[in-house]
Motif scaffolding. Sequence first.
Motif, short mmCIF file in Angstrom:
data_model
loop_
_atom_site.label_atom_id
_atom_site.label_comp_id
_atom_site.label_asym_id
_atom_site.label_seq_id
_atom_site.Cartn_x
_atom_site.Cartn_y
_atom_site.Cartn_z
N LYS A 130 1.10 -1.38 0.18
CA LYS A 130 0.00 0.06 -0.19
C LYS A 130 0.79 1.10 0.56
O LYS A 130 1.91 1.03 0.07
N HIS A 133 0.89 5.95 4.88
CA HIS A 133 -0.07 7.38 5.45
C HIS A 133 0.42 8.00 6.11
O HIS A 133 1.23 8.08 6.51
N GLU A 206 -7.04 2.50 0.44
CA GLU A 206 -6.27 1.48 0.71
C GLU A 206 -6.13 0.30 -0.28
O GLU A 206 -4.72 0.18 -0.38
#
Length: 343
Positions: A130, A133, A206
């Motif tokens: 991913k 973040h 995500e």
Amino acid sequence: MQLYNTLSAEERKELIAKAGKDRLTISFYQYARIEDPGKFRDELFLQWDSMEVLGRIYVAHEGINAQLSLPAENFQRFKDHLDSISFLKDVRLNIAIEQDNFSFLKLKVKVRKKIVADGLNDSTFDVTNKGVHLDAIRFNEIIEDPNTVLVDMRNHYESEIGHFKNAVTPDVDTFRDSLPIIEEDLKEHKEDKNLVMYCTGGIRCEKASAYYKHKGFKNVYQLEGGIINYFRQVDEQGLENKFIGKNFVFDERRSERISDDIIAQCHQCGKPCDTHVNCANDGCHLLFIQCEECAAEMDACCSDRCKEIIALPLEEQRRLRKGKNQSNKIFKKGRSEALLYKK
């Protein structure tokens, strides 16, 4: 053994009012391998029904996506139950910015093929690879970088009432529609731009961040916890709020106000307005933006035809909608030809 909701929305609303308990609206998600979603679904229903949890929860082999409410007094018991499940221990819980005891009126726990309909074949790429973040501080910094492209991963009716400044807001009806469009629009910038994405609570980003990395984008980022978590950090830390308008939510509240800006307009008269309603005709139920004046004039309907229908006896209304599935039209969210002012 009760494994399904047995009360109507109106009956549940009456019970909530009589109970007089403050309720919390919460959302969370987690990608994880669930071997038997059906069994897991039943276990959740039994546990959560006993805690007076109401909401919409999707369970699949790939994980869980939950939006729910529960009495505040049961929060710790609920949290302890989540922590007893290995892949949900310490999962981030997005607590709603604006609370409403009637945000959910039924407990629906459903087994689905996917927890978000993305149209992707997950076996063709690494879904765990991913993007980076970002917390609110880092997010505010990176979106000011001229080498950043900020993309709203939500649908047009969501971004219409609120979005981050300078964000690309795809004109799409569904999440799956947005994925190829964004890839095509940004194909020349896979290596030289920061691709920064955001959505309501983080779940769409995500999967999307892993997909875009698979497609060759080098610098992929996502807003941790979505708009809900962003505003909570902004409020608690005294940061600059770069979101304008309302955050659309998928419950009876329909939205949470993030800033005082009204960036949308009534779909019937064009007056500044950002209040989503559903057409009062149960055979239509179209979601659209309507100001108070138009609501009064149109009897809370989207069109003259619907206004005529709700004036009919209830039996006649039921006859007219019998056998008709309006779901596809409902989720056009304001694209109806009956509406004069729309995006």
